[in-house]
Scaffold this active site. Structure first.
Site, PDB file in Angstrom:
ATOM      1  N   THR A   1     -55.074 -18.583 -83.480  1.00  0.00           N
ATOM      2  CA  THR A   1     -55.266 -18.900 -82.070  1.00  0.00           C
ATOM      3  C   THR A   1     -54.591 -17.668 -81.339  1.00  0.00           C
ATOM      4  O   THR A   1     -53.896 -16.988 -81.876  1.00  0.00           O
ATOM      5  CB  THR A   1     -54.409 -20.162 -81.727  1.00  0.00           C
ATOM      6  OG1 THR A   1     -54.653 -20.434 -80.338  1.00  0.00           O
ATOM      7  CG2 THR A   1     -52.899 -20.104 -81.954  1.00  0.00           C
TER       8      THR A   1
ATOM      9  N   ARG B   1     -59.281 -14.341 -81.454  1.00  0.00           N
ATOM     10  CA  ARG B   1     -60.068 -14.688 -80.200  1.00  0.00           C
ATOM     11  C   ARG B   1     -61.740 -14.358 -80.516  1.00  0.00           C
ATOM     12  O   ARG B   1     -61.999 -14.208 -81.522  1.00  0.00           O
ATOM     13  CB  ARG B   1     -59.490 -13.277 -79.417  1.00  0.00           C
ATOM     14  CG  ARG B   1     -58.116 -13.391 -78.735  1.00  0.00           C
ATOM     15  CD  ARG B   1     -58.086 -12.371 -77.775  1.00  0.00           C
ATOM     16  NE  ARG B   1     -58.835 -12.394 -76.564  1.00  0.00           N
ATOM     17  CZ  ARG B   1     -59.259 -11.214 -75.766  1.00  0.00           C
ATOM     18  NH1 ARG B   1     -58.527 -10.281 -76.058  1.00  0.00           N
ATOM     19  NH2 ARG B   1     -60.160 -11.612 -75.052  1.00  0.00           N
ATOM     20  N   GLY B   2     -62.303 -14.499 -79.228  1.00  0.00           N
ATOM     21  CA  GLY B   2     -63.831 -14.281 -79.289  1.00  0.00           C
ATOM     22  C   GLY B   2     -64.323 -15.700 -78.765  1.00  0.00           C
ATOM     23  O   GLY B   2     -63.462 -16.549 -78.481  1.00  0.00           O
ATOM     24  N   ASN B   3     -65.731 -15.709 -78.447  1.00  0.00           N
ATOM     25  CA  ASN B   3     -66.266 -16.830 -78.201  1.00  0.00           C
ATOM     26  C   ASN B   3     -66.152 -17.931 -79.300  1.00  0.00           C
ATOM     27  O   ASN B   3     -65.731 -17.726 -80.337  1.00  0.00           O
ATOM     28  CB  ASN B   3     -67.594 -16.797 -77.818  1.00  0.00           C
ATOM     29  CG  ASN B   3     -68.768 -16.316 -78.648  1.00  0.00           C
ATOM     30  OD1 ASN B   3     -68.679 -16.634 -79.839  1.00  0.00           O
ATOM     31  ND2 ASN B   3     -69.619 -15.371 -78.426  1.00  0.00           N
ATOM     32  N   VAL B   4     -66.592 -19.294 -78.908  1.00  0.00           N
ATOM     33  CA  VAL B   4     -66.686 -20.279 -79.717  1.00  0.00           C
ATOM     34  C   VAL B   4     -67.311 -20.111 -81.045  1.00  0.00           C
ATOM     35  O   VAL B   4     -66.903 -20.437 -82.051  1.00  0.00           O
ATOM     36  CB  VAL B   4     -67.354 -21.435 -78.916  1.00  0.00           C
ATOM     37  CG1 VAL B   4     -67.279 -22.796 -79.901  1.00  0.00           C
ATOM     38  CG2 VAL B   4     -66.227 -21.993 -77.757  1.00  0.00           C
TER      39      VAL B   4
ATOM     40  N   THR C   1     -67.976 -17.107 -82.579  1.00  0.00           N
ATOM     41  CA  THR C   1     -67.347 -16.225 -83.316  1.00  0.00           C
ATOM     42  C   THR C   1     -66.037 -17.141 -84.104  1.00  0.00           C
ATOM     43  O   THR C   1     -65.727 -16.969 -85.244  1.00  0.00           O
ATOM     44  CB  THR C   1     -66.659 -15.174 -82.593  1.00  0.00           C
ATOM     45  OG1 THR C   1     -67.885 -14.566 -81.802  1.00  0.00           O
ATOM     46  CG2 THR C   1     -65.747 -14.221 -83.170  1.00  0.00           C
ATOM     47  N   ARG C   2     -65.364 -17.721 -83.277  1.00  0.00           N
ATOM     48  CA  ARG C   2     -64.229 -18.395 -83.926  1.00  0.00           C
ATOM     49  C   ARG C   2     -64.738 -19.447 -85.181  1.00  0.00           C
ATOM     50  O   ARG C   2     -64.022 -19.622 -86.050  1.00  0.00           O
ATOM     51  CB  ARG C   2     -63.230 -19.139 -82.853  1.00  0.00           C
ATOM     52  CG  ARG C   2     -62.317 -18.008 -81.836  1.00  0.00           C
ATOM     53  CD  ARG C   2     -61.700 -18.663 -80.987  1.00  0.00           C
ATOM     54  NE  ARG C   2     -62.387 -18.947 -79.952  1.00  0.00           N
ATOM     55  CZ  ARG C   2     -61.692 -19.219 -78.553  1.00  0.00           C
ATOM     56  NH1 ARG C   2     -60.622 -19.969 -78.728  1.00  0.00           N
ATOM     57  NH2 ARG C   2     -62.481 -19.344 -77.695  1.00  0.00           N
TER      58      ARG C   2
ATOM     59  N   SER D   1     -53.529 -18.517 -78.295  1.00  0.00           N
ATOM     60  CA  SER D   1     -52.860 -19.154 -77.188  1.00  0.00           C
ATOM     61  C   SER D   1     -51.393 -19.511 -77.336  1.00  0.00           C
ATOM     62  O   SER D   1     -50.806 -20.096 -78.431  1.00  0.00           O
ATOM     63  CB  SER D   1     -53.629 -20.493 -76.941  1.00  0.00           C
ATOM     64  OG  SER D   1     -52.715 -21.509 -76.264  1.00  0.00           O
TER      65      SER D   1
ATOM     66  N   ARG E   1     -68.925 -15.255 -65.878  1.00  0.00           N
ATOM     67  CA  ARG E   1     -68.742 -14.455 -67.126  1.00  0.00           C
ATOM     68  C   ARG E   1     -70.210 -14.478 -67.960  1.00  0.00           C
ATOM     69  O   ARG E   1     -70.834 -15.553 -67.870  1.00  0.00           O
ATOM     70  CB  ARG E   1     -67.686 -14.586 -67.917  1.00  0.00           C
ATOM     71  CG  ARG E   1     -66.360 -14.376 -67.394  1.00  0.00           C
ATOM     72  CD  ARG E   1     -65.237 -14.979 -68.043  1.00  0.00           C
ATOM     73  NE  ARG E   1     -65.148 -14.700 -69.712  1.00  0.00           N
ATOM     74  CZ  ARG E   1     -64.959 -15.398 -70.754  1.00  0.00           C
ATOM     75  NH1 ARG E   1     -64.244 -16.616 -70.389  1.00  0.00           N
ATOM     76  NH2 ARG E   1     -65.070 -15.070 -71.875  1.00  0.00           N
TER      77      ARG E   1
ATOM     78  N   CYS F   1     -48.270 -15.698 -68.605  1.00  0.00           N
ATOM     79  CA  CYS F   1     -49.360 -15.788 -69.786  1.00  0.00           C
ATOM     80  C   CYS F   1     -48.850 -16.070 -71.114  1.00  0.00           C
ATOM     81  O   CYS F   1     -49.116 -16.236 -71.947  1.00  0.00           O
ATOM     82  CB  CYS F   1     -50.243 -14.821 -69.668  1.00  0.00           C
ATOM     83  SG  CYS F   1     -49.503 -13.269 -69.761  1.00  0.00           S
TER      84      CYS F   1
END
Length: 301
Positions: free
Chosen positions: A122, A144-147, A149-150, A124, A10, A235
């Site tokens: 989160t 959500r989003g990449n590190v 972004t969070r 999760s 990715r 999930c």
């Protein structure tokens, strides 16, 4: 010796950091890699929880397709994001040495320090259930989003706190948050592990990546994934687990939790590595047997 392999990954900063880590390890053994970025559905769809739109396969199906179509020779994955049932043409061939398995709490030093009704972000189910089990007053909303972004959403005050994997932060060189200790807060199965998937039966690539395989990590990850399979988890199922392999034996801890945090079933087992799969299967069965009908309903058909 196999050289000039195409490494699929990715394109997030963390995924690229992990891909470069693998490429660097292979280079030590004389195998060079070309990094090929594959955009996944999970990268494109950021406004809904993965569990609602296809689960973990949204991180892997495009990489699997590229692998089977021979556009890449192997793929690098965060193992906690790899679905339990692999594509028929794909095999897990190697694991890098495991990093810090813990979660880090971002935005506050402790859960107890959060105000009543604090908003925690989160996506999760495992983290959400663990949070509600300890603080039922918390408001859990999707983040959500990449590190980056969070972290930015926390800094902007959109949420009071979130949780991120320590391994990912470390691999990005980000010193943030407060680690939650394993005895109090089990991680996701396979958290902190980076794995390599190859085409099933590709002996040349398998031999090349086997040179960087960490046997203890590999054994631990397979046991944690076996735990998921024995639970028939999907999930939506909040599951935490950790296998610790040392000197030919395994210490394994596992936990299943109701989505609303109102019930947790926790257990542990210790076994020789040779018999660990059976011990893990027995633990999974014991947890389900102790669980209420409502908790059991989160697993299986």
């Amino acid at each position: 010796m196999t050289t000039n392999l195409k490494l699929g990954t990715r394109g997030s900063p963390l995924a690229l950091a992990q891909a470069n880590m693998v490429a660097g390890a292979l280079a030590v053994h004389g195998t060079t890699c070309e990094i090929v970025v594959i955009t996944t559905t999970g990268d494109r769809v950021q406004d809904r929880p993965l569990a609602e739109i296809g689960g973990k396969a949204l991180w892997t199906k495009e990489l699997d397709a590229a692998l089977i179509d021979r556009r890449i020779d192997f793929a690098v994955h965060s193992m906690k994001d790899v679905e339990t049932d692999l594509n028929d043409g794909v095999a897990l061939a190697a694991m890098m040495p495991r990093a810090d398995v813990r979660d880090r709490l971002i935005g506050t030093a402790t859960l107890g320090a959060l105000r009543h009704g604090a908003k925690v972000g989160t996506s999760s189910p495992r983290r959400a259930a663990q949070l509600l089990a300890r603080r039922p007053d918390l408001v859990i909303e999707m983040l959500r989003g990449n590190v980056a972004t969070r972290l930015a959403r926390i800094a902007a005050g959109d949420f009071d706190a979130t949780l991120l994997a320590a391994a990912g932060l470390d691999r990005l060189g980000i010193d943030a948050g407060h680690a939650l200790e394993i005895d109090d807060w089990l991680p996701a199965p396979a958290q902190g592990a980076v794995g390599i998937a190859i085409r099933k039966g590709d002996a040349a690539v398998g031999d090349a990546v086997a040179r960087i395989d960490d046997a203890d990590t590999h054994a631990a990850v397979l046991l944690e994934r076996h735990f998921l399979a024995c639970l028939d988890a999907d999930c939506h199922s909040p599951v935490a687990a950790l296998a610790r392999v040392a000197d030919g034996s395994v210490s394994f801890s596992g936990e299943i939790i109701r989505n609303d945090g109102t019930e947790r079933q926790h257990g542990a087992t210790h076994a020789p590595l040779a018999g660990a799969r059976d011990a893990v299967a027995l633990l999974a069965a014991e947890l389900l047997a102790r669980a209420s009908p409502e908790l059991r309903a989160q697993f299986g058909e």
